[in-house]
Write an enzyme that holds these catalytic residues in place. Structure first.
Site, PDB file in Angstrom:
ATOM      1  N   ASN A   1       0.747  -1.112   0.045  1.00 31.32           N
ATOM      2  CA  ASN A   1       0.065   0.037   0.029  1.00 31.32           C
ATOM      3  C   ASN A   1       0.795   1.184  -0.117  1.00 31.32           C
ATOM      4  O   ASN A   1       0.707   2.243   0.603  1.00 31.32           O
ATOM      5  CB  ASN A   1      -0.898   0.071   1.145  1.00 31.32           C
ATOM      6  CG  ASN A   1      -2.248   0.915   1.203  1.00 31.32           C
ATOM      7  OD1 ASN A   1      -2.439   1.340  -0.092  1.00 31.32           O
ATOM      8  ND2 ASN A   1      -3.137   1.110   1.888  1.00 31.32           N
TER       9      ASN A   1
ATOM     10  N   HIS B   1      -9.387   4.113   8.462  1.00 35.76           N
ATOM     11  CA  HIS B   1     -10.199   2.615   8.232  1.00 35.76           C
ATOM     12  C   HIS B   1     -11.363   2.394   8.603  1.00 35.76           C
ATOM     13  O   HIS B   1     -12.315   1.696   8.240  1.00 35.76           O
ATOM     14  CB  HIS B   1      -9.163   1.625   8.740  1.00 35.76           C
ATOM     15  CG  HIS B   1      -7.821   1.418   7.615  1.00 35.76           C
ATOM     16  ND1 HIS B   1      -6.526   2.145   7.630  1.00 35.76           N
ATOM     17  CD2 HIS B   1      -7.747   0.592   6.583  1.00 35.76           C
ATOM     18  CE1 HIS B   1      -5.877   1.763   6.853  1.00 35.76           C
ATOM     19  NE2 HIS B   1      -6.358   0.693   5.964  1.00 35.76           N
TER      20      HIS B   1
END
Length: 494
Positions: free
Chosen positions: A324, A360
């Site tokens: 990521n 998140h």
């Protein structure tokens, strides 16, 4: 706010059931794959046209696919873009605009998570592209702020800030195009509006040294291979395995070994969709990143994963560098490096990890995952310092097998503890995480949090107490001269 994907039936539902997956997941993959023909058409027929026409094409194609994949929830993206456009029009380039943008987009995303929360399972809804858009629009606001600072004090900006800053406000069409560009709308990667403005111009494509299609489709094929690995592996060890009776009833060696396979199967899902998205960006030409030393073109400007580094990682620092990487790069540029004024690396790192956990969602598992990252990186930093100072290690390095042996040990270390650090992320809730950890005796906490205890004998072995200095030894062993002895006797007699 609670818009979710509904079961629409049809061929996508039947296909998903036959593959053992969800319709929403299949639509996401198909929506991302649709970017390949759309961007090939763009390069063939539109890349030499007026930038406004290009922006219209990116906006409409992204909106259409977004609506097909996530349904009416795509309207939330439009709300966020319009809000940012109005904010920049009213207060663009000010610190207030940065604070408002940061607060609004993160809050909007968190409220979306709250309303779309269905418990333990992750649903693909409008919050998925919204989390990507959250960073993109916050970054855009900061880039406009940096552009204003560039005019006032050019020396105050770093190289990254100068590279990305915008000296004028973008228009609404540019913002829509930048946000809905199909290569980065669903799952990223992140790229600045300034880079995107350069990309959406005929001169940019004329200057490309060669066609990027071959490299783009190569990334697609690798992504498909990872997806196949995920689907096949999921038939034997699914994502919820650490919460199953099979896991609980297995012996400890079986759990520890199967966890290594389990984490690889889950991560393959993320890697596959990132590679597919990267391939779209490559095919479009957006990912062009200059040339290598040998003159060959570099197409890795939108890469979100470094496969060789990831699969050969010998410490968690390698994994963070390779996994990521666009999100990590965004956070480093727009959060971590902006906290330099605190003059405390730990505070900056903790603040950055808390932001990532918030981004998140609400589940405790996200916060525990980033706590695991913090303690593992802290351990590795201390270990690296100790290893660099050890005289014994310097002797070991002279052995021809040193590099091979340490690489193998490092690879085993990373892949043994990786699933334990990652368990909270897919399990999400505290009760499920606690049960999974208890079943393996909290082994990674014993290792990392127990380092101050078990690390003492290791430090004593690698860094034995320093011997007395040569000068001190000489002064103790050398007899006094005659003049010195006489002088001391004279002093005493006085």
């Amino acid at each position: 706010m609670g818009t979710k994907i509904v079961d629409m039936g049809g061929w996508t539902k039947d296909a998903a059931e036959s593959l053992g997956g969800s319709e929403a997941g299949l639509k996401l993959i198909l929506g991302q794959l649709a970017g390949y023909p759309l961007l090939l058409f763009y390069r063939k027929f539109l890349s030499d046209k007026d930038p406004k026409l290009q922006h219209v094409y990116f906006t409409l194609s992204g909106l259409f696919l977004g609506h097909w994949v996530i349904g009416p929830g795509v309207v939330h993206s439009i709300y966020a873009i319009i809000f940012t456009y109005l904010l920049l029009t009213i207060a663009g380039g000010t610190l207030l605009s940065v604070v408002v943008s940061f607060s609004f987009h993160l809050s909007y995303l968190l409220v979306g998570y709250w309303y779309n929360n269905t418990g333990d399972e992750y649903d693909i809804s409008w919050t998925m592209p919204q989390c990507v858009l959250c960073l993109r629009l916050i970054g855009l606001t900061i880039d406009v702020y940096d552009g204003a600072q560039l005019k006032l004090n050019p020396d105050s900006l770093s190289k990254d800030q100068v590279k990305n800053c915008l000296t004028t406000n973008p228009d609404i069409l540019e913002m829509l195009s930048h946000s809905f560009f199909i290569g980065g709308y669903f799952v990223g990667p992140q790229f600045s509006l300034r880079k995107f403005q350069e990309f959406a111009s005929p001169a940019y494509h004329v200057a490309l040294p060669s066609s990027p299609s071959r490299f783009g489709f190569k990334r697609l094929m690798i992504g498909v291979a990872y997806l196949a690995g995920h689907l096949i592996g999921n038939m034997f060890i699914n994502e919820d395995w650490p919460n199953s009776e099979n896991y609980t009833n297995s012996s400890l060696p079986v759990k520890l070994f199967c966890l290594l396979l389990w984490v690889k199967i889950i991560l393959a899902k993320y890697i596959s969709i990132w590679l597919m998205a990267e391939g779209v960006c490559v095919v479009s030409g957006l990912s062009y990143n200059g040339s290598y030393e040998d003159g060959s073109p570099c197409w890795t400007g939108c890469a979100n994963v470094k496969l060789r580094r990831l699969e050969s990682a010998t410490r968690f620092g390698h994994y963070i560098e390779a996994f990521n990487i666009n999100t990590n790069g965004w956070v480093a540029t727009y959060v971590y490096k902006r906290l330099k004024f605190m003059n405390n690396r730990n505070i900056s790192q903790i603040t950055t990890l808390v932001f990532l956990a918030l981004w998140h969602g609400w589940h405790p598992g996200y916060y525990l995952t980033f706590f695991n990252e913090f303690i593992s990186m802290g351990f590795e930093a201390e270990w690296a310092k100790m290893w660099a100072k050890s005289k014994k290690v310097e002797l070991w390095k002279l052995h021809p097998a040193y590099q091979t042996v340490t690489s193998i040990i490092g690879w085993v270390y990373v892949h043994f503890f990786l699933p334990h650090c990652f368990i909270p992320f897919p399990l999400k809730t505290a009760s499920r995480i606690f049960a999974a950890y208890r079943s393996v005796y909290f082994v990674h906490f014993l290792f990392y949090l127990g380092w101050p205890v078990w690390g003492r004998p290791v430090k004593s072995y690698l860094l034995p107490p320093k011997a007395k200095s040569v000068e001190a030894t000489k002064s103790e062993s050398t007899p006094k001269s005659v003049e010195t002895a006489k002088s001391e006797d004279l002093t005493k007699s006085k």
